[in-house]
Design a protein around this motif. Sequence first.
Motif, PDB file in Angstrom:
ATOM      1  N   GLY A 160       0.717  -1.217   0.152  1.00 33.21           N
ATOM      2  CA  GLY A 160       0.035   0.037   0.097  1.00 33.21           C
ATOM      3  C   GLY A 160       0.820   1.394  -0.094  1.00 33.21           C
ATOM      4  O   GLY A 160       0.457   2.410   0.336  1.00 33.21           O
ATOM      5  N   SER A 161       2.064   1.192  -0.477  1.00 30.06           N
ATOM      6  CA  SER A 161       2.718   2.314  -0.676  1.00 30.06           C
ATOM      7  C   SER A 161       3.304   2.548  -2.087  1.00 30.06           C
ATOM      8  O   SER A 161       4.544   2.110  -2.416  1.00 30.06           O
ATOM      9  CB  SER A 161       4.035   2.336   0.238  1.00 30.06           C
ATOM     10  N   PRO A 162       2.503   2.904  -3.090  1.00 28.89           N
ATOM     11  CA  PRO A 162       2.823   3.064  -4.452  1.00 28.89           C
ATOM     12  C   PRO A 162       4.075   4.134  -4.759  1.00 28.89           C
ATOM     13  O   PRO A 162       3.862   5.018  -3.980  1.00 28.89           O
ATOM     14  CB  PRO A 162       1.463   3.443  -5.194  1.00 28.89           C
ATOM     15  N   PHE A 163       4.664   3.870  -5.676  1.00 26.23           N
ATOM     16  CA  PHE A 163       6.017   4.453  -5.740  1.00 26.23           C
ATOM     17  C   PHE A 163       6.324   4.744  -7.211  1.00 26.23           C
ATOM     18  O   PHE A 163       7.453   4.748  -7.813  1.00 26.23           O
ATOM     19  CB  PHE A 163       7.187   3.909  -5.069  1.00 26.23           C
ATOM     20  N   SER A 164       5.392   4.835  -8.040  1.00 33.08           N
ATOM     21  CA  SER A 164       5.319   5.101  -9.417  1.00 33.08           C
ATOM     22  C   SER A 164       4.235   5.334  -9.911  1.00 33.08           C
ATOM     23  O   SER A 164       3.188   5.256  -9.512  1.00 33.08           O
ATOM     24  CB  SER A 164       5.907   4.102 -10.217  1.00 33.08           C
ATOM     25  N   GLU A 165       4.179   6.003 -11.047  1.00 33.29           N
ATOM     26  CA  GLU A 165       2.875   6.408 -11.996  1.00 33.29           C
ATOM     27  C   GLU A 165       3.145   5.492 -13.107  1.00 33.29           C
ATOM     28  O   GLU A 165       4.074   5.801 -14.033  1.00 33.29           O
ATOM     29  CB  GLU A 165       2.786   7.813 -12.222  1.00 33.29           C
ATOM     30  N   GLU A 166       2.333   4.593 -13.459  1.00 34.63           N
ATOM     31  CA  GLU A 166       2.418   3.604 -14.767  1.00 34.63           C
ATOM     32  C   GLU A 166       1.270   3.944 -15.606  1.00 34.63           C
ATOM     33  O   GLU A 166       0.095   3.677 -15.308  1.00 34.63           O
ATOM     34  CB  GLU A 166       2.243   2.041 -14.216  1.00 34.63           C
ATOM     35  N   PHE A 167       1.354   4.614 -16.768  1.00 32.45           N
ATOM     36  CA  PHE A 167       0.510   4.943 -17.687  1.00 32.45           C
ATOM     37  C   PHE A 167       0.113   3.907 -18.671  1.00 32.45           C
ATOM     38  O   PHE A 167       0.835   3.754 -19.588  1.00 32.45           O
ATOM     39  CB  PHE A 167       0.726   6.282 -18.479  1.00 32.45           C
ATOM     40  N   TYR A 168      -1.205   3.189 -18.301  1.00 28.80           N
ATOM     41  CA  TYR A 168      -1.482   2.323 -19.358  1.00 28.80           C
ATOM     42  C   TYR A 168      -2.016   2.693 -20.818  1.00 28.80           C
ATOM     43  O   TYR A 168      -3.002   3.443 -20.619  1.00 28.80           O
ATOM     44  CB  TYR A 168      -2.656   1.183 -18.648  1.00 28.80           C
ATOM     45  N   GLY A 169      -1.305   2.291 -21.674  1.00 32.22           N
ATOM     46  CA  GLY A 169      -1.564   2.633 -23.166  1.00 32.22           C
ATOM     47  C   GLY A 169      -2.154   1.589 -24.066  1.00 32.22           C
ATOM     48  O   GLY A 169      -1.878   0.440 -23.611  1.00 32.22           O
ATOM     49  N   VAL A 170      -2.613   1.886 -25.035  1.00 38.22           N
ATOM     50  CA  VAL A 170      -2.890   0.831 -26.049  1.00 38.22           C
ATOM     51  C   VAL A 170      -1.915   0.654 -27.023  1.00 38.22           C
ATOM     52  O   VAL A 170      -1.445   1.865 -27.736  1.00 38.22           O
ATOM     53  CB  VAL A 170      -4.166   1.041 -26.955  1.00 38.22           C
ATOM     54  N   GLY A 171      -0.977  -0.175 -27.040  1.00 32.80           N
ATOM     55  CA  GLY A 171       0.127  -0.731 -28.056  1.00 32.80           C
ATOM     56  C   GLY A 171      -0.260  -0.715 -29.520  1.00 32.80           C
ATOM     57  O   GLY A 171      -1.255  -1.320 -29.730  1.00 32.80           O
ATOM     58  N   LEU A 172       0.111   0.091 -30.375  1.00 34.51           N
ATOM     59  CA  LEU A 172       0.069  -0.139 -31.885  1.00 34.51           C
ATOM     60  C   LEU A 172       1.091  -0.136 -32.634  1.00 34.51           C
ATOM     61  O   LEU A 172       2.376   0.313 -32.398  1.00 34.51           O
ATOM     62  CB  LEU A 172      -0.714   1.141 -31.992  1.00 34.51           C
ATOM     63  N   PRO A 173       1.257  -0.721 -33.968  1.00 32.32           N
ATOM     64  CA  PRO A 173       2.500  -0.398 -34.763  1.00 32.32           C
ATOM     65  C   PRO A 173       2.765   0.983 -34.937  1.00 32.32           C
ATOM     66  O   PRO A 173       1.893   1.726 -34.919  1.00 32.32           O
ATOM     67  CB  PRO A 173       2.016  -1.260 -35.910  1.00 32.32           C
ATOM     68  N   GLN A 174       4.006   1.403 -35.088  1.00 29.84           N
ATOM     69  CA  GLN A 174       4.208   2.618 -35.406  1.00 29.84           C
ATOM     70  C   GLN A 174       3.666   3.269 -36.493  1.00 29.84           C
ATOM     71  O   GLN A 174       3.132   4.433 -36.567  1.00 29.84           O
ATOM     72  CB  GLN A 174       5.918   2.855 -35.451  1.00 29.84           C
ATOM     73  N   ASP A 175       3.785   2.597 -37.481  1.00 26.32           N
ATOM     74  CA  ASP A 175       2.819   2.848 -38.857  1.00 26.32           C
ATOM     75  C   ASP A 175       1.479   2.643 -38.635  1.00 26.32           C
ATOM     76  O   ASP A 175       1.345   1.414 -39.039  1.00 26.32           O
ATOM     77  CB  ASP A 175       3.393   2.301 -40.179  1.00 26.32           C
ATOM     78  N   ASN A 176       0.406   3.604 -38.406  1.00 26.03           N
ATOM     79  CA  ASN A 176      -0.690   3.069 -38.066  1.00 26.03           C
ATOM     80  C   ASN A 176      -1.646   4.476 -38.416  1.00 26.03           C
ATOM     81  O   ASN A 176      -1.424   5.531 -38.465  1.00 26.03           O
ATOM     82  CB  ASN A 176      -1.037   2.647 -36.525  1.00 26.03           C
TER      83      ASN A 176
END
Length: 295
Positions: free
Chosen positions: A233-249
């Motif tokens: 219960g002592s979080p020590f980061s911020e993790e931004f969950y994204g939608v992974g996509l190919p670079q050419d999209n």
Amino acid sequence: MRATRHRLAPLTLTLAGALALGACGGGGGGDAETSAGSTEAGGTGATGATGGGETITIGIKFDQPGLGLQEGANYTGFDVAVATHVAEQLGYAAEDIEWVETPSPQRETMLQNGQVDMIFATYSITDARKETVAFAGPYFVAGQDLLVAADDTEITGPDTLDGKVLCSVEGSTSAERIREEYSEGVELFPTVGYSECVELLAAGSVDAVTTDDIILAGYASQPAYEGQFKVVGSPFSEEFYGVGLPQDNTVCEDVNTAITEMIEDGTWERLIAENVGENYTPNPDLNPPDVEPCA
């Protein structure tokens, strides 16, 4: 393929993952969907589907309760529910989705090789990853924490792990961050999946498991482990969950629109409650997140 709903533009994806998808970046993974966000796997090129026979291949985790969990032919969890909702806004019915397991070390490769069209798999947006893949979102912000035995009084945070054995997943940034920033003397024990880490913790073979708080909360709430574990219960980061996509999209803007609408109309909050449960409250200062522009 059916026409898209709301204001999203039509989308065409090829079955072999040979996507011609426009670059995008982010800041900083059968039956219709049930109320718990459960869907049944669809087959490639399913005929008679609302999507006109086209399928979309989405990478998820198969072993994360509350987020991405395979149970027979059903797939449940918050990532699965969000992916299903976004896919529907892109013109795909639930039965048009082909779910593919995407282990952490293989996510970039699977996007680059066209094995998946997109990934919803607790996939943290980082500058290093944006060098090889693109991101839409974020759709959730988690915080790194520790899972320990319920009676453990020695481990109270990342700076109390010297001499301890810490389990995490190969390819994840979580364990390396602890060793580099908090406890140089920690012994790292990498595994293929978090379920293996939790099994090792239950057996007393490791002292702690680290990853994002929402993932740890899902494991701690499983009936098989009732009363055995606690999240420090002592979080020590911020993790931004994204939608992974190919670079050419060419779909990042459409995915961002779907996520934004999902947050604004209350769907996001409902999916959290249905899939993660009442005992977990996302950080209200960071959630729901602000979607970053595609770049």
